[in-house]
Every structure is written in C-alpha cells, then in structure tokens.
Scaffold this active site. Structure first.
Site, PDB file in Angstrom:
ATOM      1  CD  GLU A  89      40.819  70.917  13.475  1.00  8.69           C
ATOM      2  OE1 GLU A  89      41.166  72.100  13.302  1.00  8.69           O
ATOM      3  OE2 GLU A  89      40.777  70.366  14.594  1.00  8.69           O
ATOM      4  CG  HIS A 107      43.833  66.493  11.279  1.00 11.14           C
ATOM      5  ND1 HIS A 107      44.758  66.243  12.276  1.00 11.14           N
ATOM      6  CD2 HIS A 107      42.632  66.588  11.901  1.00 11.14           C
ATOM      7  CE1 HIS A 107      44.131  66.195  13.432  1.00 11.14           C
ATOM      8  NE2 HIS A 107      42.840  66.391  13.240  1.00 11.14           N
ATOM      9  CG  HIS A 109      42.069  62.157  15.601  1.00 11.28           C
ATOM     10  ND1 HIS A 109      40.840  62.365  16.181  1.00 11.28           N
ATOM     11  CD2 HIS A 109      42.477  63.378  15.142  1.00 11.28           C
ATOM     12  CE1 HIS A 109      40.511  63.667  16.067  1.00 11.28           C
ATOM     13  NE2 HIS A 109      41.487  64.289  15.443  1.00 11.28           N
ATOM     14  CG  HIS A 169      44.067  67.193  17.832  1.00 12.94           C
ATOM     15  ND1 HIS A 169      43.475  68.418  17.654  1.00 12.94           N
ATOM     16  CD2 HIS A 169      43.469  66.375  16.944  1.00 12.94           C
ATOM     17  CE1 HIS A 169      42.546  68.346  16.726  1.00 12.94           C
ATOM     18  NE2 HIS A 169      42.526  67.102  16.281  1.00 12.94           N
TER      19      HIS A 169
HETATM   20 ZN   LIG Z   1      41.433  66.243  14.741  1.00 14.61          ZN
END
Ligand SMILES: [Zn+2]
Length: 232
Positions: A89, A107, A109, A169
């Site tokens: 990413e 970022h 999850h 996501h």
């Molecule tokens: Zn991810």
C-alpha cells in the site's frame, strides 16, 4: 475493549535522521499491534520527514517490527534505505503525502473499523470526540488492495478529515505527527466499537450540525485534550 494507553510518541522532535525515523515507525507498529489494531502482518504505517518516508515493509509481523523491517523511500517511491520491499500500500501513503501536510499515515484491518467498513457508507458523528477526526468518517469505495484506484479513493475520502474507512478492507488515519496518527487510528477504532455497541441498543442519535459546531467551539475555548496547569 478499553481505550488502550496512549502511545508516548517519538523521542525528540522533529526527527531529522532516517535511523531514528525507522525506529519510531517500528515502535509505533509494535504499539498498534499490542493495542489490537495490527493483526499478524495486516496493516502498515509510515512517517515522513522532509522528502523521506519511512514505511513498514511487506510481510512484516507488526507485533515484532524492528527498524530493519522499515524501508525508507523518497516521496516518489524511490528506495533510499532498507533491505525489504515496502508495503503493497505504499502508493496509498505517498498519495497522502503528495498534497497534504500529514506527517504520518496508519492503515489497519482493526476489527471494529473494518466491520463498519464492510457495512456502512460512512461513520456518522454519534459522539463529539469524533470531531477530532473532522466529522463524519467517509468510507472509500472498494478497490483491489495495492492499486492506484484504491490509493485515489482513500485520498478523496480523507479530504478535510484525519481518518477514513476503506470499503470491505479497513481504516486509514493520518496526523500532523506520528504520535497523532497513532492516536487517530486508536480513536477511530474506539468510535467504530462505540457505534457497534450503541447500534445493539437501538438507532444511535447523530449529533446535529448545531451540536457539532457548539462542541468544536467549546473544545477550542477549553483547549480540549491538552494538559493545563492550575493558575498559581
Ligand atoms: Zn490493507
């Protein structure tokens, strides 16, 4: 889940040396893993210092992240230092730095944030603390992970905000410092969990524009969220 303890933040500021930046990113990654936001190898994090970006490498077990597992690239993504390939990413991170003043990008999850991102189109403001993130948190439309399409969708969802969700996501948080981005990611997860629990009781009340404006005004007046000494 109680709000985790605040992460103490980078040592010294501003960070001027890439080794210290890599160390700070690694420590923040371990902190977010300990708080339950990074699970296994899922999630990534970066911090910017001038034209250098230190970003976690792909495949790293974030709970054990070491400075050697943090790669340094330019704002264009060219390798500066590090043996490992950056996160898939990385374009998402660089897209944020390209035209905002953000100093760090997280970022995750994380369980509750991701749950919200799997169902809702936005996280409404049901608690005034969400105003620290800029208001309603948008859910960026779904796109395959690691693609420019996803990076662009997240970039748009972040406009005027400190956080966004990514459909089916996860979450993204930014900040004016690494410590702030970490705090914003933790706050978003807390808000997502709050929404989940409140929704189990009934339809949560959404704060009106007037209520939100009054809360912002009060926060400014009372320097909300900062330590304040009693008058001598
Ligand atoms: Zn991810």
């Amino acid at each position: 889940m109680p709000r985790p303890r605040a992460w103490p933040g980078p040592r010294g500021s501003p960070v001027t040396d890439a080794a210290a930046l890599r160390d700070d990113v690694a420590r923040a990654a371990r902190h977010l893993a300990a708080a339950g936001l990074f699970i296994g190898t899922a999630g990534n994090l970066s911090a910017r210092d001038g034209d250098r970006v230190a970003v976690t490498a792909t495949g790293v077990r974030l709970a054990d992240c070491r400075p050697g597992q943090v790669t340094v690239v330019t704002l264009d993504g060219e390798l500066v230092a590090g043996d490992l390939v950056p996160t898939s990413e990385v374009d998402l991170h660089l897209g944020v730095y390209a035209d905002t003043g953000a100093a760090a990008v997280v970022h995750t999850h994380a369980p509750y944030s991701t749950a919200v991102a799997c169902v809702l189109d936005e996280l409404p403001v049901i608690h005034y603390q969400q105003l620290l993130l800029g208001g309603t948190v948008r859910v960026a439309p779904y796109a395959t992970f690691g693609t420019p399409e996803l990076a662009a969708a997240v970039h748009d969802a972040l406009a005027g905000r400190q956080a966004a969700l990514m459909a089916s996501h996860g979450s993204v948080a930014v900040g004016s410092s690494l410590a702030q981005a970490v705090e914003n990611a933790l706050l978003l997860e807390w808000l997502a969990q709050l929404h989940h629990r409140a929704s189990a009781l009934g339809a949560p009340r959404v704060l009106t524009d007037e209520q939100q404006a009054a809360a912002v005004e009060q926060a400014v007046r009372r320097s909300y969220g900062t330590l304040q000494e009693n008058p001598a």
